[in-house]
Motif scaffolding. Structure first.
Motif, PDB file in Angstrom:
ATOM      1  N   ARG A 119      -9.919 -38.677  45.161  1.00  0.00           N
ATOM      2  CA  ARG A 119     -10.949 -38.889  44.450  1.00  0.00           C
ATOM      3  C   ARG A 119     -11.542 -39.925  44.379  1.00  0.00           C
ATOM      4  NH1 ARG A 119     -16.057 -37.000  41.330  1.00  0.00           N
ATOM      5  NH2 ARG A 119     -15.222 -36.427  39.306  1.00  0.00           N
ATOM      6  N   PRO A 120     -10.526 -41.187  43.841  1.00  0.00           N
ATOM      7  CA  PRO A 120     -11.148 -42.576  44.009  1.00  0.00           C
ATOM      8  C   PRO A 120     -11.247 -42.993  45.360  1.00  0.00           C
ATOM      9  CG  PRO A 120      -8.800 -42.319  43.051  1.00  0.00           C
ATOM     10  CD  PRO A 120      -9.653 -40.973  43.075  1.00  0.00           C
ATOM     11  N   ALA A 121     -10.284 -42.520  46.199  1.00  0.00           N
ATOM     12  CA  ALA A 121     -10.123 -43.004  47.814  1.00  0.00           C
ATOM     13  C   ALA A 121     -11.414 -42.718  48.245  1.00  0.00           C
ATOM     14  CB  ALA A 121      -9.116 -42.495  48.237  1.00  0.00           C
ATOM     15  N   ILE A 122     -12.129 -41.459  48.204  1.00  0.00           N
ATOM     16  CA  ILE A 122     -13.137 -41.136  48.815  1.00  0.00           C
ATOM     17  C   ILE A 122     -14.535 -41.513  48.301  1.00  0.00           C
ATOM     18  CG2 ILE A 122     -14.651 -39.067  49.207  1.00  0.00           C
ATOM     19  CD1 ILE A 122     -11.869 -37.327  49.569  1.00  0.00           C
TER      20      ILE A 122
ATOM     21  N   HIS B 279     -21.195 -35.628  42.174  1.00  0.00           N
ATOM     22  CA  HIS B 279     -21.398 -37.332  41.957  1.00  0.00           C
ATOM     23  C   HIS B 279     -20.222 -37.933  41.275  1.00  0.00           C
ATOM     24  CE1 HIS B 279     -23.037 -41.041  40.122  1.00  0.00           C
ATOM     25  NE2 HIS B 279     -23.643 -41.168  41.345  1.00  0.00           N
ATOM     26  N   TYR B 280     -19.924 -38.878  41.879  1.00  0.00           N
ATOM     27  CA  TYR B 280     -18.557 -39.517  41.505  1.00  0.00           C
ATOM     28  C   TYR B 280     -18.338 -39.838  40.055  1.00  0.00           C
ATOM     29  CZ  TYR B 280     -20.485 -44.359  40.944  1.00  0.00           C
ATOM     30  OH  TYR B 280     -21.141 -45.466  40.514  1.00  0.00           O
ATOM     31  N   ARG B 281     -19.354 -39.845  39.140  1.00  0.00           N
ATOM     32  CA  ARG B 281     -19.179 -40.218  37.962  1.00  0.00           C
ATOM     33  C   ARG B 281     -18.961 -39.129  37.044  1.00  0.00           C
ATOM     34  NH1 ARG B 281     -23.342 -42.378  35.496  1.00  0.00           N
ATOM     35  NH2 ARG B 281     -24.798 -42.876  36.991  1.00  0.00           N
ATOM     36  N   GLY B 282     -19.291 -37.757  37.717  1.00  0.00           N
ATOM     37  CA  GLY B 282     -18.999 -36.651  36.792  1.00  0.00           C
ATOM     38  C   GLY B 282     -17.587 -36.091  36.851  1.00  0.00           C
TER      39      GLY B 282
ATOM     40  N   GLY C 104     -10.165 -45.409  38.479  1.00  0.00           N
ATOM     41  CA  GLY C 104     -10.345 -44.101  38.128  1.00  0.00           C
ATOM     42  C   GLY C 104     -10.894 -44.531  36.413  1.00  0.00           C
ATOM     43  N   MET C 105     -11.748 -43.410  35.764  1.00  0.00           N
ATOM     44  CA  MET C 105     -11.879 -43.612  34.535  1.00  0.00           C
ATOM     45  C   MET C 105     -10.864 -43.875  33.488  1.00  0.00           C
ATOM     46  SD  MET C 105     -14.949 -41.566  32.861  1.00  0.00           S
ATOM     47  CE  MET C 105     -16.357 -41.998  33.931  1.00  0.00           C
ATOM     48  N   ASP C 106      -9.838 -43.295  34.012  1.00  0.00           N
ATOM     49  CA  ASP C 106      -8.752 -43.340  32.987  1.00  0.00           C
ATOM     50  C   ASP C 106      -7.770 -44.654  33.162  1.00  0.00           C
ATOM     51  OD1 ASP C 106      -8.301 -42.937  35.939  1.00  0.00           O
ATOM     52  OD2 ASP C 106      -5.886 -42.305  35.571  1.00  0.00           O
ATOM     53  N   LEU C 107      -8.359 -45.627  33.903  1.00  0.00           N
ATOM     54  CA  LEU C 107      -7.787 -46.928  34.053  1.00  0.00           C
ATOM     55  C   LEU C 107      -8.483 -47.994  33.238  1.00  0.00           C
ATOM     56  CD1 LEU C 107      -6.983 -47.273  38.221  1.00  0.00           C
ATOM     57  CD2 LEU C 107      -5.619 -46.820  35.954  1.00  0.00           C
ATOM     58  N   MET C 108      -9.659 -47.469  32.388  1.00  0.00           N
ATOM     59  CA  MET C 108     -10.539 -48.334  32.049  1.00  0.00           C
ATOM     60  C   MET C 108     -10.023 -49.007  31.003  1.00  0.00           C
ATOM     61  SD  MET C 108     -14.214 -47.240  31.320  1.00  0.00           S
ATOM     62  CE  MET C 108     -14.648 -46.415  29.674  1.00  0.00           C
TER      63      MET C 108
ATOM     64  N   HIS D 240     -16.328 -47.062  38.034  1.00  0.00           N
ATOM     65  CA  HIS D 240     -15.543 -45.848  37.579  1.00  0.00           C
ATOM     66  C   HIS D 240     -15.896 -44.755  37.890  1.00  0.00           C
ATOM     67  CE1 HIS D 240     -13.965 -49.144  34.718  1.00  0.00           C
ATOM     68  NE2 HIS D 240     -13.085 -48.996  35.056  1.00  0.00           N
ATOM     69  N   ASN D 241     -14.800 -43.970  38.900  1.00  0.00           N
ATOM     70  CA  ASN D 241     -15.056 -42.657  39.166  1.00  0.00           C
ATOM     71  C   ASN D 241     -14.414 -41.625  38.112  1.00  0.00           C
ATOM     72  OD1 ASN D 241     -12.563 -43.539  40.606  1.00  0.00           O
ATOM     73  ND2 ASN D 241     -12.112 -41.411  40.319  1.00  0.00           N
ATOM     74  N   ASN D 242     -14.961 -40.578  37.944  1.00  0.00           N
ATOM     75  CA  ASN D 242     -14.625 -39.633  36.880  1.00  0.00           C
ATOM     76  C   ASN D 242     -13.366 -38.884  37.360  1.00  0.00           C
ATOM     77  OD1 ASN D 242     -14.416 -37.952  34.479  1.00  0.00           O
ATOM     78  ND2 ASN D 242     -16.689 -38.463  34.265  1.00  0.00           N
ATOM     79  N   MET D 243     -12.987 -37.999  36.438  1.00  0.00           N
ATOM     80  CA  MET D 243     -11.456 -37.464  36.689  1.00  0.00           C
ATOM     81  C   MET D 243     -11.761 -35.814  37.401  1.00  0.00           C
ATOM     82  SD  MET D 243      -9.997 -39.749  35.636  1.00  0.00           S
ATOM     83  CE  MET D 243      -8.307 -39.470  35.781  1.00  0.00           C
ATOM     84  N   ILE D 244     -10.718 -35.428  37.629  1.00  0.00           N
ATOM     85  CA  ILE D 244     -10.672 -34.048  38.478  1.00  0.00           C
ATOM     86  C   ILE D 244      -9.883 -32.948  37.395  1.00  0.00           C
ATOM     87  CG2 ILE D 244      -9.313 -32.846  40.226  1.00  0.00           C
ATOM     88  CD1 ILE D 244     -10.208 -35.058  42.139  1.00  0.00           C
TER      89      ILE D 244
END
Length: 492
Positions: A45-48, A322-325, A244-248, A273-277
RNA sequence: GGUACUAUGGCCGAGUGGCUAGGCAGAGGUCUGCAAAACCUCCUACAGCGGUUCGAAUCCGCUUGGUACCUCCA
């Protein structure tokens, strides 16, 4: 440059106009993988996401230096009783050198990224290759008075820092709350406060990965590598930092504190930040038995998967949100994505075969520039790939209509139409024409022959033969479609 | 408990104060020897409760649910 891009900045929690420090150059740093295991969805996800941003910024005319690191040191096991380095543990279990483990999984990661058509970053630095740079930052922070030495380890003094700066501004944390909610754990006597974090850790005797330093034989701590490598390759103050959002928190929050303490300047202008899966609504985790790595998606060999999903299906699926969802993976959703993606590809392949006419229908002539404008608008609005994909689907009825001669199009408009479609579908979304790639001229010739034989059988009302040809080809994943103008085929 | 994100039709997933997301699935039709594809039509939602407003799924508050982070580690 040539596009007014709005980008959501975690720092301000709003979309902001993207304005690079030094146009046309853009510096972007993204937190890369810790290479101690097979690449999985959490890597994809973050890579893409940042691949999409990288591609679009380049398309918009920027000269982008994209730095994505490989973390190959100092990653302690999350739930182990004694803090044990993840890479070391793996090395011990597999009787390998730690660097052998890191290399092995770095290779796996690269292969998965290649399959997903993720462009390689401009620079891919390794933490283990930047120990000196990390020690330099420790020195700077000590000199600035924002760190203290304790038993051979060096800790960042969050309390001191927060007297003059706002620790917690990225993640919305308040220092007092952090203190109130931090549990007292054993073995933290070295730290003055629980929320202080290590800049340098003294290595215990069994710790294999270690480097000499003025403080102890040890290894760099926490969030230092990203601060060191981003500053080295992008400067102390650059444009975009992603992850990733987990790294915030605490990772990125601490990066800011380190950089400000060491360099007296904010590391970057835009935090993205991209959101999680999730998988079937649950977080993905080894303990939950729903941990699926990318190779298993591609092969379908996992109990939770009912079939294999191609890399492009995974990519398309990720881009459809969308990457933030948050994004939830399920077989049903992936199958829908697979069909949708193939439909779009089919439309494109039809478009390539359209023969231009003298004139373009008025409505279509209006649609083509509007289509391009809407695609740009979608991407300019915080890289809204789902809207972009919806726009691409708008073309299918025009393309199918052209194919059935319901509309006509001239060469100039056809070229523009094809160009826009190609640019957004392949260059920006980074999808590949998987179908066309399998199609060689030889195959074309063979298929023409087979279809002419089948047509002969049909003319003779020999449907047993014609159906047999169709059914047998179906087993080879070649689908025949009978149309008014004869049969067509495509290969899955 | 704290911080953040999130809650949309059968499923996935966008979005805006009043107007169409899109995809998948489903239904009907055109086409067809059959089938598939394609095309046309249909299925019109926004967690709950209050409030602001002429009008809210869209703004505000509360409630409930989901996810991530909040200890060592990148």
């Amino acid at each position: 440059m040539n596009q007014p891009i709005q980008i959501y900045n975690t720092l301000s929690r709003t979309k902001e106009k993207f304005q690079p420090i030094n146009p046309p150059f853009v510096g972007m740093y993204v937190c890369g993988p810790t290479v101690y295991g097979e690449p999985h969805l959490g890597h994809a996800r973050p890579a893409i996401t940042f691949d999409l941003i990288f591609r679009y910024l380049k398309y918009a005319g920027y000269k982008v230096r994209y730095v994505r690191n490989i973390t190959d040191v100092g990653h302690l096991e999350n739930d182990a009783d004694e803090g044990e380095d993840k890479i070391e543990k793996k090395a011990r279990l597999e009787k390998l050198e730690p660097m052998e483990v890191a290399q092995f999984y770095t290779n796996s990661y690269h292969e998965a990224m290649r399959l997903l058509n993720v462009l390689p970053p401009s620079i891919e630095p390794k933490a283990s290759g930047h120990i000196i740079e990390q020690m330099d930052i420790v020195k700077k922070i000590l000199d600035a008075g924002f760190a203290y030495i304790s038993n051979g380890s060096v800790y960042f003094n969050v309390k001191k820092y927060s007297e003059t700066h706002q620790y917690g501004k990225l993640s919305g944390r308040v220092l007092d709350d952090l203190l109130a909610n931090t549990r007292e754990l054993d073995g933290q006597d070295e730290k003055q406060n629980p929320y202080d974090f290590a800049l340098w850790k003294k290595a215990s005797p069994e710790h294999i990965m270690r480097w000499k330093s003025p403080w102890s034989d040890g290894f760099p701590g926490w969030h230092l590598e990203c601060s060191a490598m981003s500053a080295k390759y992008l400067g102390e103050h650059f444009d975009i930092h992603g992850g990733g959002m987990d790294l915030m928190f605490p990772h990125h929050e601490s990066e800011i504190a380190q950089s400000v303490a060491a360099n007296r300047v904010e590391p970057c202008n835009y935090w993205v930040h991209n959101n999680m899966i999730t998988i079937n609504g649950q977080k993905m985790g080894k303990s939950l038995n729903n941990f699926i790595n990318l190779a298993e998606f591609f092969s379908g060999k996992h109990p939770l998967l009912t079939q294999a999903y191609s890399p492009m299906t995974i990519r398309f699926f990720i881009l459809q949100a969308h990457y933030r969802g948050t994004l939830d993976f399920s077989n049903e959703a992936l199958q829908a994505a697979e069909k949708a993606y193939k439909r779009l590809l089919t439309a494109y392949n039809i478009l390539l075969k359209i023969v231009p006419a003298q004139q373009t229908d008025a409505e279509l002539a209006q649609f083509i520039p509007a289509f391009a404008a809407k695609c740009h608008e979608a991407m300019n609005d915080d890289f809204n790939s789902p809207i972009l994909i919806a726009n691409l689907f708008e073309t299918t009825r025009w393309i199918n209509g052209l194919n059935e001669n319901k509309f006509s199009i001239n060469k100039t408009d056809l070229d523009a139409f094809t160009h826009t479609f190609h640019t957004f579908m392949f260059d920006i979304l980074g999808l590949t024409n998987e179908t066309a790639a399998d199609t060689t001229l030889t195959t074309e010739g063979l298929m023409d022959l087979i279809l002419s034989i089948r047509q002969q059988a049909k003319t003779n009302k020999d449907f047993a033969t014609s159906d047999k040809i169709r059914d047998e080809l179906k087993k080879l994943n070649i689908t025949i479609k009978d149309t008014k103008d004869g049969a067509t085929w495509n290969m899955e």
